[in-house]
Design a protein around this motif. Structure first.
Motif, PDB file in Angstrom:
ATOM      1  N   LEU A  68       0.854  -1.188   0.000  1.00  0.00           N
ATOM      2  CA  LEU A  68       0.000   0.000   0.000  1.00  0.00           C
ATOM      3  C   LEU A  68       0.889   1.237   0.000  1.00  0.00           C
ATOM      4  CD1 LEU A  68      -2.718  -0.902   2.659  1.00  0.00           C
ATOM      5  CD2 LEU A  68      -2.896  -1.034   0.180  1.00  0.00           C
ATOM      6  N   SER A  91     -13.378   0.905  -0.911  1.00  0.00           N
ATOM      7  CA  SER A  91     -13.245   1.246  -2.328  1.00  0.00           C
ATOM      8  C   SER A  91     -13.853   2.605  -2.638  1.00  0.00           C
ATOM      9  CB  SER A  91     -13.886   0.168  -3.200  1.00  0.00           C
ATOM     10  OG  SER A  91     -15.299   0.232  -3.076  1.00  0.00           O
ATOM     11  N   VAL A 136      -8.252   5.742  -2.718  1.00  0.00           N
ATOM     12  CA  VAL A 136      -7.986   4.317  -2.552  1.00  0.00           C
ATOM     13  C   VAL A 136      -8.220   3.642  -3.906  1.00  0.00           C
ATOM     14  CG1 VAL A 136      -8.660   2.186  -1.394  1.00  0.00           C
ATOM     15  CG2 VAL A 136      -8.575   4.325  -0.115  1.00  0.00           C
ATOM     16  N   THR A 137      -7.142   3.178  -4.511  1.00  0.00           N
ATOM     17  CA  THR A 137      -7.202   2.684  -5.885  1.00  0.00           C
ATOM     18  C   THR A 137      -7.645   1.229  -5.923  1.00  0.00           C
ATOM     19  OG1 THR A 137      -4.915   2.001  -5.730  1.00  0.00           O
ATOM     20  CG2 THR A 137      -5.331   4.200  -6.591  1.00  0.00           C
ATOM     21  N   PRO A 138      -8.116   0.782  -7.080  1.00  0.00           N
ATOM     22  CA  PRO A 138      -8.454  -0.641  -7.227  1.00  0.00           C
ATOM     23  C   PRO A 138      -7.268  -1.535  -6.867  1.00  0.00           C
ATOM     24  CG  PRO A 138      -9.225   0.602  -9.130  1.00  0.00           C
ATOM     25  CD  PRO A 138      -8.435   1.561  -8.298  1.00  0.00           C
ATOM     26  N   ALA A 139      -6.058  -1.087  -7.190  1.00  0.00           N
ATOM     27  CA  ALA A 139      -4.875  -1.891  -6.861  1.00  0.00           C
ATOM     28  C   ALA A 139      -4.759  -2.065  -5.345  1.00  0.00           C
ATOM     29  CB  ALA A 139      -3.620  -1.221  -7.408  1.00  0.00           C
ATOM     30  N   VAL A 141      -4.784  -5.470  -2.968  1.00  0.00           N
ATOM     31  CA  VAL A 141      -3.776  -5.785  -1.952  1.00  0.00           C
ATOM     32  C   VAL A 141      -4.447  -6.103  -0.606  1.00  0.00           C
ATOM     33  CG1 VAL A 141      -1.894  -4.810  -0.586  1.00  0.00           C
ATOM     34  CG2 VAL A 141      -1.940  -4.478  -3.057  1.00  0.00           C
TER      35      VAL A 141
END
Lengths: 624, 456
Positions: free
Chosen positions: A581, A601, A606-609, A613
């Motif tokens: 992160l 989300s 806060v990214t999809p990646a 994680v």
């Protein structure tokens, strides 16, 4: 402190729109409930505009009704002008709105509360909470009485450290004419809550006898007026119009001339105001090119001359108010009965709440309404209802009722609040709902009646009628899929009109209904049984057939996000040790502390990646 | 989390090379290095220091190679794990034997891209960066490398932001008319919304056009040289390669198999295919070559149709012309050093042409430019103004967005409800957001409030 000898299951602090719903829900669910208010004559008082509903707000009211709340029935009984907005747009964005007779509205709600079993009403100012071992145990009042309770719901509205501004004059008050609540928010801060400051405002109340209504454009309600509640058969009371007036260049000049004495522009007001409900001075400053601003002159009731000029709230000094209101055409001789004012108040950032509206910090303590940074009667009532339900469920030792974003605007609102918190007064908009096509006013009962029944808020009789309606909808669907119109057997005039001449095969009623120009009224012309279908059933079937493609697509989206929404992140989950992160995301998650991956989300940044994680980390944790 | 095992792989391209590098990452990297590497001087391995020594098989005691070794302790390494790199002599066998030795010590052969995956999972790089890194690794020429670096740098994000901006704007206009029916937001100007959506569509289209270019840069293109025997096909290939590799003779029919070579043409990786000269022949072997050539024509990205300019256009040339079909073709007229005798048939009047001489080199630069332009539309490939999508994931997301924007246009024209219009825009926005990982929480409302005077 004198300790009162009765212990309550639920104490509700505040009897505004949130407090009333909370107290009714808890007592109707069988909890011994106490409702405390600073002023028993101000129960369910509409402190600002004398209206209920509007876009997204009407949706909330229907949802409150579907769950077994009181707001819809109360406005149905006391409304003096009903309108459906956006009738020329799709069913999902149609919304109900009604003008209320303000005094009747409050009196009727008070009567409902007074007639409710398990519910005590008392006038008292709560100055502090009793907290024992991280759990709330009761409240202390200014008069020195201590009330014990299993759970407490705070619905303080604009009262905590309320400060009223009229020009550069200011004084403490919870609302014009009422005392503020002092001490409670200080204690909340001491307990560790992050307490912030917001601002809102209201226009002057004008004397209707000094307005030349003949020069204003009247605006009438719908005829017949359509009720909010699924249980109200019809509206019987007489209806009255509103009137439309406009500010002009002269008004704007007067306002600009008074800005040096505006507490907003002088920097005295520190609280953040609602952008969607700016004061008139704000509008004039921010939109200098606009030549006029519209106002609806709304009646405050049938038994009073007081009227409410919507959109003209201000905190300018009273002499500027006199000049400004009188600059409006038709209001040249107007007398102000109550001045416009701004009010600052304390709120507790709702990011500190669970989705049940229970605080994360103190067990069995719930917050609802403006204390959570929202604005609006409907937003408050919705939270009050859910806080009341969840406090009662806690008393019974049951899991809370948390509505999903795909289920209700109530779910969207509460998820927004507890996931993201708010820095400005939060109002509901339909654009906040990503599943807007599913969350319609018309199907609020189909979405939520089961929940209302499950928690025990819905009387058996109401529930039975709902089941009946649902069954009829199902049966009607079956029927229109079966019944076919044969090319040979149909009325030639009908075929001609709808361009069906020369059609080769039989068509089902459903196929016909799918055409944009065919509704139940048209079906009735060629099919006797369609004529017999009750309006509410026909409405559901028609909407679902016409929008099936879109509805199916939305349902697919709901299905896709279900996994994220149901993935729970354990309390105290340590983001700081998760590799993969970025520092920014880590910090955000650490601060926002989402309960589910779905919530995570929706946190900006806060990214999809990052979600991937975390979900990996959650799985690894589960495996250990 | 992923299993924290130790992975190893050869990090240099397979084949002959000056040096070969073996990379080992994970908790076992240090112990493995200590087991197989014998330093010239005693003492432990300090992080980020080069050590000279020998790689020794601890089982047999055999020395495999002399090598340089560097140890990078977590987290100061590419993967943020303990990472060891061993530089040994190049050559397939040496490097392979060394890797085998490392694997026998307990490491696992890394999957393609796994070092980068670990860098991503350990938070050293983000997803878009990770994808770009993999492209850097796989890029074949400098232009592809520039593209990959620009994707890392955010040029792509900038372009996408411009598309998003249009969509958010259009959505704000629509939403204002849904949520504020009683406010004076004016009547809905479909013209403006249409214009914004149109601009977004163009932006997406340009990005998607860039995708094929991005793919071209990463994966290269195939160019087939077709022509009858002895027109100089192999000479052209050799000229382009600037070295003699294919057999060049003046006896017709010597190049029977297809020869494939990768040539760098103006930054574009081009796979040049030299084919058997096409002629009417009875020779079985040669017939096979001819068939192969004609078959290859439709598969090639570009066909260089080569003729001998010093001789008339004959039936063999005509046979190739007939096989061209819809292929992209450049006519290459060789032997411009000899007096011209050819007269091209009308069918080839519209075809791009270039006269060259493989003997003198005349026209070769022009031909190179034409090949490059055929794929890159004449754009500069130094990367400054060049943004191309190279990931299938990005492309898919944009194709989705394009679909929604198109559907929005249709819906707007058909006059469907605002809430349905809004939805298509929302879907388009979400698809675009999939490229950059962005979400749109309050953006639309912010725009409504700044643009319209809302409030009562």
């Amino acid at each position: 402190m004198i300790v009162y000898d009765k212990k309550y299951d639920v104490i509700v602090v505040g009897a505004g729109h949130a407090g009333c719903e909370a107290a009714l829900a808890a007592s109707r669910m069988g909890c011994a409930t106490l409702l405390l208010t600073i002023n028993l004559d101000a129960i369910a008082l509409m402190s600002c505009n004398p209206a209920i509903g509007g876009l997204a707000k009407g949706h909330l009211v229907k949802e409150i009704d579907a769950l077994g709340g009181e707001m819809a029935r109360n406005i149905d009984a006391t409304g003096i002008q009903f309108r459906i907005l956006n009738t020329r747009k799709g069913p999902a964005v149609r919304a109900s709105r009604a003008q209320a007779d303000k005094q009747l509205y409050r009196l009727r709600m008070k009567r409902v509360l007074e007639n409710q079993d398990n519910l005590h009403l008392k006038q008292a100012e709560v100055t502090g909470l009793r907290v024992e071992e991280g759990r709330v145990a009761g409240v202390d009042t200014k008069a020195g009485v201590r009330f014990a309770a299993e759970t407490v719901i705070l619905t303080t509205g604009t009262f905590m450290r309320g400060l009223i501004h009229i020009g550069l004059t200011n004084y403490p008050g919870g609302r014009a004419g009422d005392l503020p609540s002092i001490g409670l928010s200080d204690q909340l801060r001491e307990l560790g809550f992050e307490v912030g400051r917001l601002k809102t405002g209201t226009p002057a109340r004008l004397d209707g006898r000094t307005i030349d209504f003949g020069r204003l454009e009247p605006q009438y309600g719908d005829d017949p007026p359509l009720p909010f509640s699924f249980s109200t058969p019809r509206i019987d009371q007489p209806q009255v119009p509103c009137h439309i007036a406009y500010t002009n260049e002269k008004s704007h000049e007067i306002i600009r001339g008074g800005l040096d004495r505006s507490p907003l522009y002088a920097g005295i007001i520190e609280g953040i105001g609602p952008r969607y409900c700016p004061s008139i001075e704000d509008k004039v400053v921010r939109f200098p090119d606009k030549e006029r601003h519209q106002t609806f002159i709304e009646p405050e009731g049938r038994e009073t001359v007081e009227v409410y000029p919507s959109g003209l709230s201000t905190s300018l000094p009273i002499d500027v108010q006199w000049a400004f209101y009188r600059s409006i055409e038709g209001l040249e001789r107007v007398e102000i009965m109550r001045p416009a004012y701004a009010i600052e108040y304390d709120y507790v950032d709702p990011i500190q709440l669970h989705a049940s509206l229970e605080t994360k910090l103190i067990r069995n303590l719930y917050h609802a309404g403006q204390i959570n940074g929202t604005s609006g009667y409907e937003e408050a009532a919705g939270q009050g209802l859910l806080a009341g339900i969840n406090a009662a469920l806690r008393v019974r030792g049951k899991e809370p009722l948390v509505l999903g974003r795909s289920e209700a605007y109530l779910g969207v609102m509460i998820d927004d609040l507890v996931t993201l918190g708010t820095r400005e007064p939060y109002r509901m908009f339909t654009s906040r709902a990503e599943y807007r096509l599913l969350l319609r006013e018309d199907n609020a009962d189909l979405r939520l009646r089961e929940h209302g029944h499950a928690v025990g808020l819905l009387p058996e009789e109401e529930y039975r009628r709902f089941l009946e309606k649902r069954e009829m909808i199902g049966a009607e669907f079956e029927r229109i899929r079966q019944v076919k119109i044969l090319p040979s057997g149909a009325d030639p005039a009908f075929l001609e009109e709808f361009g069906l001449v020369g059609m080769q095969n039989a068509m089902t009623l459903e196929q016909l209904l799918r055409r944009p120009d065919v509704g139940y009224a048209e079906l009735a012309r060629i099919d006797g049984e369609s004529r017999e279908v009750p309006a509410q059933v026909a409405e559901q079937v028609e909407i679902q057939v016409k929008y099936q493609g879109y509805i199916d697509r939305q349902l697919e989206q709901v299905e896709r996000s279900r996994k994220l929404e149901s993935a729970r992140i354990p309390e105290g989950f340590d983001y700081l040790v998760i590799a993969g992160l970025t520092a920014e995301v880590r910090e955000k998650l650490h601060k926002f502390r989402p309960d589910t991956l779905g919530q995570a989300s929706r946190i900006p940044g806060v990214t999809p990646a990052a979600i991937t994680v975390i979900s990996i980390a959650l799985k690894a944790r589960g495996a250990r | 989390m992923y299993v924290q095992d130790t992975i190893a792989a050869i990090s240099t391209p397979l084949g002959e090379g000056g040096i070969g590098v073996i990379r080992v990452s994970g908790p076992g990297a240090g112990p493995i290095a200590a087991t197989i590497f014998r330093k010239k001087r005693d003492g432990g391995l300090l992080s980020h220091r080069f050590y000279y020594g020998e790689v020794v098989d601890p089982g047999s005691g055999d020395t495999l190679d002399e090598a340089l070794l560097v140890m990078m302790r977590a987290p100061r390494s590419y993967t943020r794990e303990d990472l060891v790199e061993i530089q040994c002599h190049g050559g397939y066998l040496v490097v392979q034997r060394l890797l085998d030795l490392v694997l026998r010590q307990g490491a696992r052969l890394a999957e393609p891209g796994e070092f980068t995956k670990r860098a991503f999972l350990n938070g050293r790089i983000d997803l878009v960066q990770a994808e770009a890194v993999i492209d850097v690794i796989r890029s074949k020429t400098d232009a592809a490398l520039t593209l990959a670096q620009h994707q890392r740098g955010g040029l792509l994000s900038e372009r996408i932001a411009a598309v998003r901006e249009r969509l958010v704007h259009a959505l704000a206009l629509v939403e204002a008319h849904i949520d504020f029916p009683e406010e004076e937001v004016g009547s809905l100007t479909t013209a403006e919304i249409g214009r914004l959506a149109g601009e977004a569509a163009t932006g997406i289209e340009n990005l998607l056009a860039g995708f094929s270019e991005g793919k071209v840069l990463r994966e290269g293109v195939s160019v087939l040289i077709a022509g009858k025997p002895n027109v100089g096909k192999s000479s052209l290939l050799n000229t382009l390669l600037r070295e003699k590799r294919a057999i060049v003779t003046s006896v017709p029919g010597t190049t029977r198999d297809i020869i494939e070579e990768v040539v760098n043409i103006g930054g574009l990786p081009v796979r040049m295919l030299d084919t058997a000269g096409v002629r009417e022949t009875d020779d079985i072997v040669e017939q096979e070559g001819v068939r192969l050539t004609l078959e290859r024509i439709p598969q090639a990205d570009l066909v260089l149709f080569m003729v001998d300019g010093s001789r008339p256009f004959d039936s063999e040339d005509r046979m190739i012309m007939a096989a061209l079909g819809p292929a992209r073709v450049i006519m290459v007229q060789n032997k411009s050093d000899l007096p011209a005798a050819i007269e091209l048939p009308v069918e080839l009047a519209e075809t791009e042409k270039v006269a060259i001489s493989t003997l003198t080199g005349a026209g070769i630069e022009r031909l190179r430019a034409m090949i490059r332009d055929a794929f890159l539309h004449g754009r500069a490939v130094d990367g400054r103004e060049f943004v191309a999508l190279s990931r299938a994931r990005h492309r898919d997301a944009l194709v989705k967005a394009q679909g929604f924007v198109a559907r929005f246009g249709d819906s707007l024209a058909a006059g469907v409800g605002l809430e349905l219009l809004a939805w298509e825009l929302r879907e388009a926005l979400q698809a675009v957001g999939e490229v950059t990982g962005e979400t749109t929480p309050d953006e639309v409302l912010d725009l409504i409030f700044s643009r319209f005077c809302i409030g009562k």
